[in-house]
Design an enzyme around this catalytic site. Structure first.
Site, PDB file in Angstrom:
ATOM      1  CB  THR A   1      -4.547  -4.139   1.495  1.00  0.00           C
ATOM      2  OG1 THR A   1      -3.691  -5.037   1.375  1.00  0.00           O
ATOM      3  CG2 THR A   1      -5.390  -4.383   2.457  1.00  0.00           C
ATOM      4  CB  SER A   2      -5.845   1.064   1.086  1.00  0.00           C
ATOM      5  OG  SER A   2      -4.841   0.818   2.531  1.00  0.00           O
TER       6      SER A   2
ATOM      7  CE1 TYR B   1     -10.235 -20.532   0.912  1.00  0.00           C
ATOM      8  CE2 TYR B   1      -9.483 -21.265  -1.341  1.00  0.00           C
ATOM      9  CZ  TYR B   1     -10.229 -21.354  -0.241  1.00  0.00           C
ATOM     10  OH  TYR B   1     -11.034 -22.428  -0.137  1.00  0.00           O
TER      11      TYR B   1
ATOM     12  CE1 TYR C   1       1.233  -5.738   1.397  1.00  0.00           C
ATOM     13  CE2 TYR C   1      -0.617  -5.636  -0.274  1.00  0.00           C
ATOM     14  CZ  TYR C   1      -0.098  -5.377   1.139  1.00  0.00           C
ATOM     15  OH  TYR C   1      -0.957  -4.888   1.877  1.00  0.00           O
TER      16      TYR C   1
ATOM     17  CE  LYS D   1       2.064  -2.297   2.381  1.00  0.00           C
ATOM     18  NZ  LYS D   1       0.635  -1.799   1.536  1.00  0.00           N
TER      19      LYS D   1
ATOM     20  CB  ILE E   1       2.981   0.990   0.931  1.00  0.00           C
ATOM     21  CG1 ILE E   1       4.296   1.286  -0.059  1.00  0.00           C
ATOM     22  CG2 ILE E   1       1.862   1.293   0.120  1.00  0.00           C
ATOM     23  CD1 ILE E   1       4.746   0.122  -1.337  1.00  0.00           C
TER      24      ILE E   1
ATOM     25  NE  ARG F   1      -6.211  -7.870   4.305  1.00  0.00           N
ATOM     26  CZ  ARG F   1      -7.240  -6.855   4.608  1.00  0.00           C
ATOM     27  NH1 ARG F   1      -6.828  -5.848   5.270  1.00  0.00           N
ATOM     28  NH2 ARG F   1      -8.420  -6.872   3.923  1.00  0.00           N
TER      29      ARG F   1
END
Length: 305
Positions: free
Chosen positions: A52-53, A115, A141, A170, A212, A146
């Site tokens: 994501t980052s 999505y 993850y 995660k 993380i 999100r």
């Protein structure tokens, strides 16, 4: 190296490094190498990219591969390397995870598809197909905020039982009851990493493997120290660091990650603060709040001195 041996190494603060861009929006590979070296020198226990980052949805498949390859070469075995290889597109996730194995990654982190909102049965088939396609460990993850989809406990447990290389998760899940049930259902040796900054310490307390955390981009030493203190049995020090980091954690999520993190890294002189649309830097008002927080933490003064 066996899955069990890799699991022993995958502990502590796995830093999810941002993808720096230059003013024209191109990937700044030299700056990224510097960030990775800084992370390792500061004590981070592992490196992850294109999560994501790292703005993966703003990168092409080829760019993601370039970042992963460069990062693997820069890490050079000093700490575990865990690139994020997931996608909302199943074929892309397969391709990227196979590429992670090809370049010698220690594990791959695969996000719940966003999505699409697949059923739990479809999610099982998606992750099992990816796990079956490679021999490297997989860390799921789960970030329902999100992806609009939560990987339920029963699905996670089924995957952990049926796929020997699915070794952990995660959890960017604010439902702490869910997190407890995941560890109980999947086994206490299942690697549980926190992706929610205010849950990094609490997850350690129930048997988590580490975190993380985007905050590691700004204060890698402090985040690593919190984990070290816990693993060394210094509970008070770990608790103190947990609360010490709270205000910084909050301001780094004042808007959508990684906008605030990149703004902060720009203020610290680490990167050119640039994102690719549709993401952008925080508002001027929020950038001022970030700046004041960095000053309060004596981070800007260190840079200016």
């Amino acid at each position: 190296m066996s899955y069990e041996e890799i699991k022993q190494r995958l502990k502590g603060s796995i830093a999810p490094v941002v993808t720096p861009f230059d003013q024209d929006g191109n990937i700044d590979f030299e700056t990224m190498k510097g960030l990775i070296n800084w992370q390792i020198e500061s004590g981070s226990h592992g490196i992850s990219v294109t999560g994501t980052s790292g703005e993966p949805s703003s990168l092409t498949i080829e760019e993601r591969k370039q970042v992963m390859k460069m990062a693997k070469e820069t890490v050079n075995g000093r700490v575990p390397f865990v690139p994020a290889t997931g996608s909302t597109n199943h074929a892309e996730a397969l391709e990227l995870t196979k590429f992670a194995q090809e370049i010698g990654a220690d594990a791959a982190m695969v996000i719940v598809p966003y999505y699409n909102k697949p059923s739990q049965h479809a999610l099982y088939k998606h992750f099992k197909a990816i796990a079956d396609s490679v021999d490297i460990p997989i860390i799921i993850y789960n970030i329902p905020g999100r992806t609009a989809m939560n990987l339920e406990v029963q699905t996670m447990a089924r995957l952990a039982e049926d796929c020997s290389n699915i070794i952990g998760v995660k959890e960017s899940n604010k439902d702490f009851e869910h997190v407890n049930r995941v560890l109980h259902a999947c086994g206490r040796d299942f690697l549980l990493f926190s992706g929610i900054e205010l849950l990094c310490y609490p997850m350690l307390a129930i048997g988590g493997a580490g975190s993380i955390s985007a905050t590691a981009n700004i204060v890698p030493g402090k985040v690593a120290e919190m984990h070290n203190a816990w693993f060394e049995g210094d509970v008070k020090r770990a608790q103190d660091l947990h609360f010490e980091l709270m205000e910084l954690n909050d301001v780094l999520f004042i808007e959508t990650n990684p906008g605030p993190v990149k703004a902060a890294l720009g203020m610290l002189g680490k990167i050119t603060p640039k994102l690719r649309l549709p993401l952008d830097l925080p508002s001027e008002e929020n950038q001022e709040k970030i700046k004041q927080t960095l000053v309060k933490y004596q981070l800007l003064s260190k840079v200016k001195s």
